[in-house]
Scaffold this motif. Sequence first.
Motif, PDB file in Angstrom:
ATOM      1  N   ARG A  73      11.921  -1.070  -2.285  1.00 42.29           N
ATOM      2  CA  ARG A  73      11.580  -1.146  -0.861  1.00 42.29           C
ATOM      3  C   ARG A  73      12.749  -1.678  -0.048  1.00 42.29           C
ATOM      4  N   VAL A  74      13.409  -2.715  -0.561  1.00 43.98           N
ATOM      5  CA  VAL A  74      14.559  -3.283   0.141  1.00 43.98           C
ATOM      6  C   VAL A  74      15.802  -2.427  -0.072  1.00 43.98           C
ATOM      7  N   TRP A  75      15.986  -1.943  -1.292  1.00 43.92           N
ATOM      8  CA  TRP A  75      17.140  -1.101  -1.622  1.00 43.92           C
ATOM      9  C   TRP A  75      17.230   0.104  -0.687  1.00 43.92           C
ATOM     10  N   ASP A  76      16.075   0.695  -0.372  1.00 48.78           N
ATOM     11  CA  ASP A  76      16.040   1.872   0.497  1.00 48.78           C
ATOM     12  C   ASP A  76      16.601   1.582   1.883  1.00 48.78           C
ATOM     13  N   LYS A  77      16.442   0.346   2.358  1.00 51.13           N
ATOM     14  CA  LYS A  77      16.978  -0.009   3.675  1.00 51.13           C
ATOM     15  C   LYS A  77      18.504   0.007   3.661  1.00 51.13           C
ATOM     16  N   TYR A  78      19.092  -0.407   2.543  1.00 54.39           N
ATOM     17  CA  TYR A  78      20.549  -0.391   2.446  1.00 54.39           C
ATOM     18  C   TYR A  78      21.088   1.005   2.137  1.00 54.39           C
ATOM     19  N   VAL A  79      20.253   1.852   1.549  1.00 54.30           N
ATOM     20  CA  VAL A  79      20.632   3.263   1.420  1.00 54.30           C
ATOM     21  C   VAL A  79      20.783   3.871   2.811  1.00 54.30           C
ATOM     22  N   TRP A  80      19.844   3.543   3.706  1.00 52.80           N
ATOM     23  CA  TRP A  80      19.957   4.021   5.092  1.00 52.80           C
ATOM     24  C   TRP A  80      21.265   3.533   5.707  1.00 52.80           C
ATOM     25  N   THR A  81      21.564   2.243   5.526  1.00 58.52           N
ATOM     26  CA  THR A  81      22.778   1.665   6.103  1.00 58.52           C
ATOM     27  C   THR A  81      24.026   2.321   5.533  1.00 58.52           C
ATOM     28  N   ALA A  82      24.002   2.618   4.238  1.00 58.73           N
ATOM     29  CA  ALA A  82      25.130   3.300   3.601  1.00 58.73           C
ATOM     30  C   ALA A  82      25.312   4.706   4.173  1.00 58.73           C
ATOM     31  N   ASN A  83      24.215   5.403   4.400  1.00 57.33           N
ATOM     32  CA  ASN A  83      24.302   6.744   4.987  1.00 57.33           C
ATOM     33  C   ASN A  83      24.851   6.692   6.412  1.00 57.33           C
ATOM     34  N   TYR A  84      24.436   5.674   7.162  1.00 59.75           N
ATOM     35  CA  TYR A  84      24.990   5.488   8.508  1.00 59.75           C
ATOM     36  C   TYR A  84      26.490   5.227   8.429  1.00 59.75           C
ATOM     37  N   HIS A  85      26.893   4.340   7.522  1.00 64.34           N
ATOM     38  CA  HIS A  85      28.320   4.040   7.331  1.00 64.34           C
ATOM     39  C   HIS A  85      29.093   5.322   7.011  1.00 64.34           C
ATOM     40  N   ASN A  86      28.579   6.112   6.091  1.00 63.90           N
ATOM     41  CA  ASN A  86      29.266   7.351   5.699  1.00 63.90           C
ATOM     42  C   ASN A  86      29.314   8.359   6.841  1.00 63.90           C
ATOM     43  N   CYS A  87      28.227   8.424   7.617  1.00 66.88           N
ATOM     44  CA  CYS A  87      28.191   9.320   8.779  1.00 66.88           C
ATOM     45  C   CYS A  87      29.272   8.921   9.777  1.00 66.88           C
ATOM     46  N   PHE A  88      29.397   7.626  10.043  1.00 63.71           N
ATOM     47  CA  PHE A  88      30.420   7.134  10.974  1.00 63.71           C
ATOM     48  C   PHE A  88      31.815   7.486  10.473  1.00 63.71           C
ATOM     49  N   CYS A  89      32.049   7.308   9.194  1.00 69.35           N
ATOM     50  CA  CYS A  89      33.355   7.640   8.614  1.00 69.35           C
ATOM     51  C   CYS A  89      33.649   9.132   8.745  1.00 69.35           C
ATOM     52  N   ASP A  90      32.638   9.963   8.528  1.00 63.40           N
ATOM     53  CA  ASP A  90      32.816  11.413   8.673  1.00 63.40           C
ATOM     54  C   ASP A  90      33.166  11.789  10.107  1.00 63.40           C
ATOM     55  N   LEU A  91      32.547  11.080  11.069  1.00 59.63           N
ATOM     56  CA  LEU A  91      32.775  11.391  12.478  1.00 59.63           C
ATOM     57  C   LEU A  91      34.169  10.997  12.953  1.00 59.63           C
ATOM     58  N   TYR A  92      34.630   9.810  12.533  1.00 60.43           N
ATOM     59  CA  TYR A  92      35.842   9.242  13.118  1.00 60.43           C
ATOM     60  C   TYR A  92      37.024   9.116  12.156  1.00 60.43           C
ATOM     61  N   PHE A  93      36.751   9.135  10.849  1.00 56.33           N
ATOM     62  CA  PHE A  93      37.824   8.986   9.853  1.00 56.33           C
ATOM     63  C   PHE A  93      37.617   9.975   8.702  1.00 56.33           C
ATOM     64  N   PRO A  94      37.530  11.264   9.005  1.00 57.62           N
ATOM     65  CA  PRO A  94      37.186  12.255   7.980  1.00 57.62           C
ATOM     66  C   PRO A  94      38.200  12.349   6.838  1.00 57.62           C
ATOM     67  N   LYS A  95      39.425  11.956   7.071  1.00 59.48           N
ATOM     68  CA  LYS A  95      40.452  12.055   6.027  1.00 59.48           C
ATOM     69  C   LYS A  95      40.442  10.840   5.092  1.00 59.48           C
ATOM     70  N   GLU A  96      39.755   9.760   5.504  1.00 59.34           N
ATOM     71  CA  GLU A  96      39.749   8.526   4.706  1.00 59.34           C
ATOM     72  C   GLU A  96      38.555   8.526   3.748  1.00 59.34           C
ATOM     73  N   LYS A  97      38.651   9.349   2.706  1.00 59.98           N
ATOM     74  CA  LYS A  97      37.541   9.517   1.767  1.00 59.98           C
ATOM     75  C   LYS A  97      37.179   8.224   1.047  1.00 59.98           C
ATOM     76  N   SER A  98      38.161   7.360   0.817  1.00 61.45           N
ATOM     77  CA  SER A  98      37.908   6.124   0.071  1.00 61.45           C
ATOM     78  C   SER A  98      37.040   5.132   0.847  1.00 61.45           C
ATOM     79  N   LEU A  99      36.905   5.338   2.162  1.00 60.50           N
ATOM     80  CA  LEU A  99      36.070   4.451   2.966  1.00 60.50           C
ATOM     81  C   LEU A  99      34.583   4.689   2.752  1.00 60.50           C
ATOM     82  N   LYS A 100      34.241   5.842   2.212  1.00 60.20           N
ATOM     83  CA  LYS A 100      32.838   6.203   2.074  1.00 60.20           C
ATOM     84  C   LYS A 100      32.218   5.584   0.820  1.00 60.20           C
ATOM     85  N   ILE A 101      30.942   5.322   0.894  1.00 67.95           N
ATOM     86  CA  ILE A 101      30.189   4.758  -0.227  1.00 67.95           C
ATOM     87  C   ILE A 101      29.780   5.887  -1.164  1.00 67.95           C
TER      88      ILE A 101
END
Length: 273
Positions: A228-256
């Motif tokens: 139940r709690v883990w799923d909330k951080y999965v959401w946060t990780a997806n948001y983080h990855n989405c932001f990286c895709d939008l603004y830093f698409p070449k920085e693959k190592s930044l993604k979770i």
Amino acid sequence: MNKQQYNKDNPTLVDSIVCAIDILGFSQMIVQSCQEGYGDKLLREVNYLINKNKQCIIPNKYSQGKIKIFTDNMVVAYPIKGDGEAELDEILENVAEYQFNLSLEGLFVRGGISVGDFYINEDIVFGPALLDAHYTESQIACYPRILLDKKTVERLRGYIGNTDTIAQKNKILIDTDGQWFINYLNTIFKYYKDCTNEYEFERIKLALLERHKCKIEEMLLTYKENIRVWDKYVWTANYHNCFCDLYFPKEKSLKISRKLLLSWPRQISTQDI
């Protein structure tokens, strides 16, 4: 009487932008820290972090905005002047910075923003705007995101339609369930805006995102057996990855890594017997 500020001598409801914020998992943190003997240490750490970072919400002594903090909850309110665009813009930017700063310390928050009648002083918070903001935070947000309720979304739509500024649009993202939420990682573009060295500015932005990534990965591993709690951080990780895709698409190592975000069943092994 000035209806554009909260009058402590004559309490009156004021048209306001109101944000209710809650720290994710804080109750469990309190229980665990007291059971394991480090309650005082946690209290001091959280007290320090909240008091340090709340300064970005009410940035100067001339602001009419007010804050009320109780345990893991915070209420922030700005009385509206004119059409309210400046106050909404200010609360979006300042609350985003607060949310971002806490996330870098491993404290993730959820919240709700509403608009309407409200009053606050040293002893009381009162009004339908608070009820709407709290309902949005407690019943709809679910994940570590600060949502705009329908009334606030309609206001923001009108402001964006009139100004069409990219800066305003970038402060918000729309989730898969249609909810508008604060894009708090956008704060990295504000953090060192006065930096004259472009290379240094880029390095700092990447370092902040790397730190945010590490905190989320830490939470994913900590709560991997609490779905139940883990799923909330999965959401946060997806948001983080989405932001990286939008603004830093070449920085693959930044993604979770997706391996941390998937929960697959497995066969029984000798270690399970």
